[in-house]
Write a protein that holds these residues in place. Structure first.
Motif, PDB file in Angstrom:
ATOM      1  N   LEU A 111     -42.251  -0.628  -7.578  1.00 59.23           N
ATOM      2  CA  LEU A 111     -41.465  -0.781  -8.790  1.00 59.23           C
ATOM      3  C   LEU A 111     -40.027  -0.287  -8.623  1.00 59.23           C
ATOM      4  CD1 LEU A 111     -42.627  -0.263 -12.395  1.00 59.23           C
ATOM      5  CD2 LEU A 111     -40.716   1.147 -11.630  1.00 59.23           C
ATOM      6  N   TYR A 112     -39.787   0.599  -7.663  1.00 61.68           N
ATOM      7  CA  TYR A 112     -38.490   1.259  -7.560  1.00 61.68           C
ATOM      8  C   TYR A 112     -37.315   0.289  -7.415  1.00 61.68           C
ATOM      9  CZ  TYR A 112     -40.452   5.974  -7.125  1.00 61.68           C
ATOM     10  OH  TYR A 112     -41.081   7.164  -7.356  1.00 61.68           O
ATOM     11  N   ALA A 113     -37.356  -0.559  -6.398  1.00 65.62           N
ATOM     12  CA  ALA A 113     -36.212  -1.444  -6.132  1.00 65.62           C
ATOM     13  C   ALA A 113     -35.930  -2.392  -7.301  1.00 65.62           C
ATOM     14  CB  ALA A 113     -36.429  -2.221  -4.836  1.00 65.62           C
ATOM     15  N   PRO A 114     -36.927  -3.131  -7.812  1.00 65.00           N
ATOM     16  CA  PRO A 114     -36.628  -4.022  -8.931  1.00 65.00           C
ATOM     17  C   PRO A 114     -36.260  -3.283 -10.214  1.00 65.00           C
ATOM     18  CG  PRO A 114     -38.976  -4.058  -8.426  1.00 65.00           C
ATOM     19  CD  PRO A 114     -38.306  -3.338  -7.311  1.00 65.00           C
ATOM     20  N   CYS A 115     -36.858  -2.107 -10.453  1.00 61.88           N
ATOM     21  CA  CYS A 115     -36.524  -1.337 -11.655  1.00 61.88           C
ATOM     22  C   CYS A 115     -35.091  -0.807 -11.570  1.00 61.88           C
ATOM     23  CB  CYS A 115     -37.505  -0.185 -11.839  1.00 61.88           C
ATOM     24  SG  CYS A 115     -37.272   0.724 -13.385  1.00 61.88           S
ATOM     25  N   GLY A 170     -35.409   7.773  -3.135  1.00 62.94           N
ATOM     26  CA  GLY A 170     -35.094   6.477  -3.722  1.00 62.94           C
ATOM     27  C   GLY A 170     -35.398   5.253  -2.885  1.00 62.94           C
ATOM     28  N   ILE A 171     -36.034   5.419  -1.709  1.00 60.98           N
ATOM     29  CA  ILE A 171     -36.330   4.281  -0.839  1.00 60.98           C
ATOM     30  C   ILE A 171     -37.498   3.450  -1.385  1.00 60.98           C
ATOM     31  CG2 ILE A 171     -37.300   3.644   1.420  1.00 60.98           C
ATOM     32  CD1 ILE A 171     -34.439   4.268   1.692  1.00 60.98           C
ATOM     33  N   GLY A 172     -38.484   4.121  -1.997  1.00 64.76           N
ATOM     34  CA  GLY A 172     -39.716   3.440  -2.387  1.00 64.76           C
ATOM     35  C   GLY A 172     -40.769   3.655  -1.320  1.00 64.76           C
ATOM     36  N   SER A 173     -42.044   3.725  -1.716  1.00 60.96           N
ATOM     37  CA  SER A 173     -43.088   4.069  -0.751  1.00 60.96           C
ATOM     38  C   SER A 173     -44.101   2.957  -0.496  1.00 60.96           C
ATOM     39  CB  SER A 173     -43.849   5.317  -1.230  1.00 60.96           C
ATOM     40  OG  SER A 173     -44.436   5.085  -2.504  1.00 60.96           O
ATOM     41  N   PHE A 174     -44.291   2.036  -1.431  1.00 59.96           N
ATOM     42  CA  PHE A 174     -45.340   1.034  -1.280  1.00 59.96           C
ATOM     43  C   PHE A 174     -45.125   0.135  -0.062  1.00 59.96           C
ATOM     44  CE2 PHE A 174     -47.863   0.432  -5.456  1.00 59.96           C
ATOM     45  CZ  PHE A 174     -48.093   1.792  -5.527  1.00 59.96           C
ATOM     46  N   ALA A 175     -43.953  -0.472   0.023  1.00 63.31           N
ATOM     47  CA  ALA A 175     -43.702  -1.402   1.123  1.00 63.31           C
ATOM     48  C   ALA A 175     -43.714  -0.716   2.492  1.00 63.31           C
ATOM     49  CB  ALA A 175     -42.378  -2.136   0.897  1.00 63.31           C
ATOM     50  N   PRO A 176     -43.035   0.426   2.671  1.00 66.58           N
ATOM     51  CA  PRO A 176     -43.115   1.104   3.978  1.00 66.58           C
ATOM     52  C   PRO A 176     -44.542   1.534   4.337  1.00 66.58           C
ATOM     53  CG  PRO A 176     -41.247   1.928   2.722  1.00 66.58           C
ATOM     54  CD  PRO A 176     -42.054   1.089   1.779  1.00 66.58           C
ATOM     55  N   THR A 177     -45.303   1.992   3.346  1.00 61.18           N
ATOM     56  CA  THR A 177     -46.688   2.400   3.620  1.00 61.18           C
ATOM     57  C   THR A 177     -47.524   1.206   4.038  1.00 61.18           C
ATOM     58  OG1 THR A 177     -46.524   4.189   2.004  1.00 61.18           O
ATOM     59  CG2 THR A 177     -48.722   3.550   2.683  1.00 61.18           C
ATOM     60  N   ILE A 196     -46.194 -12.310  -0.594  1.00 62.93           N
ATOM     61  CA  ILE A 196     -45.159 -12.716  -1.549  1.00 62.93           C
ATOM     62  C   ILE A 196     -44.443 -11.495  -2.118  1.00 62.93           C
ATOM     63  CG2 ILE A 196     -44.741 -13.823  -3.785  1.00 62.93           C
ATOM     64  CD1 ILE A 196     -47.170 -15.638  -3.143  1.00 62.93           C
ATOM     65  N   ALA A 197     -45.240 -10.477  -2.513  1.00 66.11           N
ATOM     66  CA  ALA A 197     -44.670  -9.268  -3.117  1.00 66.11           C
ATOM     67  C   ALA A 197     -43.709  -8.570  -2.166  1.00 66.11           C
ATOM     68  CB  ALA A 197     -45.795  -8.317  -3.520  1.00 66.11           C
ATOM     69  N   LEU A 198     -44.085  -8.449  -0.899  1.00 65.21           N
ATOM     70  CA  LEU A 198     -43.239  -7.779   0.080  1.00 65.21           C
ATOM     71  C   LEU A 198     -41.944  -8.564   0.315  1.00 65.21           C
ATOM     72  CD1 LEU A 198     -46.006  -6.704   2.601  1.00 65.21           C
ATOM     73  CD2 LEU A 198     -44.572  -5.154   1.269  1.00 65.21           C
ATOM     74  N   ALA A 199     -42.064  -9.887   0.337  1.00 67.87           N
ATOM     75  CA  ALA A 199     -40.865 -10.708   0.510  1.00 67.87           C
ATOM     76  C   ALA A 199     -39.899 -10.512  -0.659  1.00 67.87           C
ATOM     77  CB  ALA A 199     -41.258 -12.187   0.625  1.00 67.87           C
ATOM     78  N   VAL A 200     -40.446 -10.426  -1.876  1.00 68.76           N
ATOM     79  CA  VAL A 200     -39.614 -10.199  -3.057  1.00 68.76           C
ATOM     80  C   VAL A 200     -38.905  -8.848  -2.975  1.00 68.76           C
ATOM     81  CG1 VAL A 200     -39.656  -9.806  -5.558  1.00 68.76           C
ATOM     82  CG2 VAL A 200     -40.961 -11.699  -4.572  1.00 68.76           C
ATOM     83  N   VAL A 201     -39.659  -7.804  -2.589  1.00 73.15           N
ATOM     84  CA  VAL A 201     -39.069  -6.473  -2.458  1.00 73.15           C
ATOM     85  C   VAL A 201     -37.937  -6.479  -1.437  1.00 73.15           C
ATOM     86  CG1 VAL A 201     -39.486  -4.102  -1.686  1.00 73.15           C
ATOM     87  CG2 VAL A 201     -41.124  -5.216  -3.183  1.00 73.15           C
ATOM     88  N   ALA A 202     -38.181  -7.122  -0.290  1.00 75.54           N
ATOM     89  CA  ALA A 202     -37.164  -7.174   0.758  1.00 75.54           C
ATOM     90  C   ALA A 202     -35.897  -7.878   0.261  1.00 75.54           C
ATOM     91  CB  ALA A 202     -37.722  -7.893   1.985  1.00 75.54           C
TER      92      ALA A 202
END
Length: 296
Positions: free
Chosen positions: A190-194, A55-62, A139-145
């Protein structure tokens, strides 16, 4: 209904796999494969997909690991993320859709919305130049964080016990998932916002897993085919992450199953914010370089 959904997902993934493998083989024959370290890329894929399953999400860490160790160019990161994670995420979707019950109409409409959004987004993102990709991903990474931070601070609703939506809530979910699907092609996970969306609409926290993983599983093959055909991705990185990432998924799902992830989430938030800043800095340096060249 569930069998139909999984059958469609299987066929879509098979189509993507054929397109991806064909492109990889052709590039290999022409000597056009990238020079990345296959073992290092595989380790990144294993690690990030292992925690993605939890459940952590992979896009941002990758993305953070790509930037930290300079494993691929910024220009190809969005395409590489989508292509490389497709099969591991499909594996996650098969696991969670079959074990957690979701009302069929809610599941199907949200999956369809995310897929259509991704096809729309991939057609745009695959043609962007490196500076625009860097700014967009910053911008996308800042939103995820920020979304992850809000979740950690419990600023989002805790969810309810519903396994489906109707009326206005269903419409909101469909529109929101369309937008999230489009944004995912830029590299915003998508994980965190979804998960935040599911909680806000009063659904059970468990339902977030099949919805977010199923959404990604359907949208990623469709979007990734566009990235492959445009050549807007790193082939070697994608293959390495696909292979070792899939192994990580099965180990996390069937052997580890759960971990105390609270501390790790705080670390991920810090790393994502740092990576967002480096993306903006890279874009600024590129802009300054062009300005100096124009002056000269």
């Amino acid at each position: 209904m569930l069998k139909i959904v999984l059958s469609l997902l299987g066929l879509l993934t098979l189509y993507f796999a054929v397109v991806f493998i064909k492109d990889y083989i052709e590039a290999s024959k022409k000597g056009k494969l990238e020079n990345g370290n296959f073992a290092a890329l595989g380790a990144v894929g294993f690690l990030t997909n292992f925690f993605d399953t939890l459940g952590i999400g992979s896009f941002a860490p990758t993305t953070a690991l790509f930037k930290l160790f300079k494993l691929t160019s910024d220009r190809t990161i969005p395409g590489t993320l989508n292509v490389s994670m497709t099969i591991p995420v499909v594996a996650e979707a098969f696991i969670f859709i079959t074990v957690i019950q979701v009302e069929p109409i809610t599941l199907l409409t949200m999956l369809a919305a995310a897929t259509i959004g991704a096809v729309f987004g991939a057609g745009i993102v695959s043609k962007l130049d490196e500076k625009k990709v860097q700014v967009g991903m910053g911008i996308a990474l800042a939103v995820v964080a920020l979304v992850m931070l809000a979740s950690q601070l419990k600023l989002f609703p805790a969810g309810g016990d519903a396994i489906g939506l109707t009326g206005a809530k269903l419409i909101i979910a469909i529109v929101a998932n369309f937008i999230l699907g489009a944004l995912m092609t830029l590299g915003i996970g998508l994980y965190a916002p979804c998960m935040a969306l599911v909680f806000a609409l009063g659904m059970s926290p468990k339902v977030a897993f099949p919805i977010m993983m199923g959404s990604c599983a359907f949208l990623m093959p469709a979007a990734s085919v566009k990235f492959v055909k445009e050549g807007a991705y790193d082939r070697k990185a994608s293959l390495a992450i696909t292979i070792f990432g899939t192994i990580g998924v099965f180990i996390a799902a069937y052997i580890v199953k759960s971990l105390p992830l609270n501390t790790l989430k705080w670390l991920v938030i810090i790393v994502i914010l740092y990576t967002s800043v480096t993306m903006f800095r890279s874009a600024m340096k590129k802009a300054q370089g062009k300005d100096n060249a124009n002056v000269a």
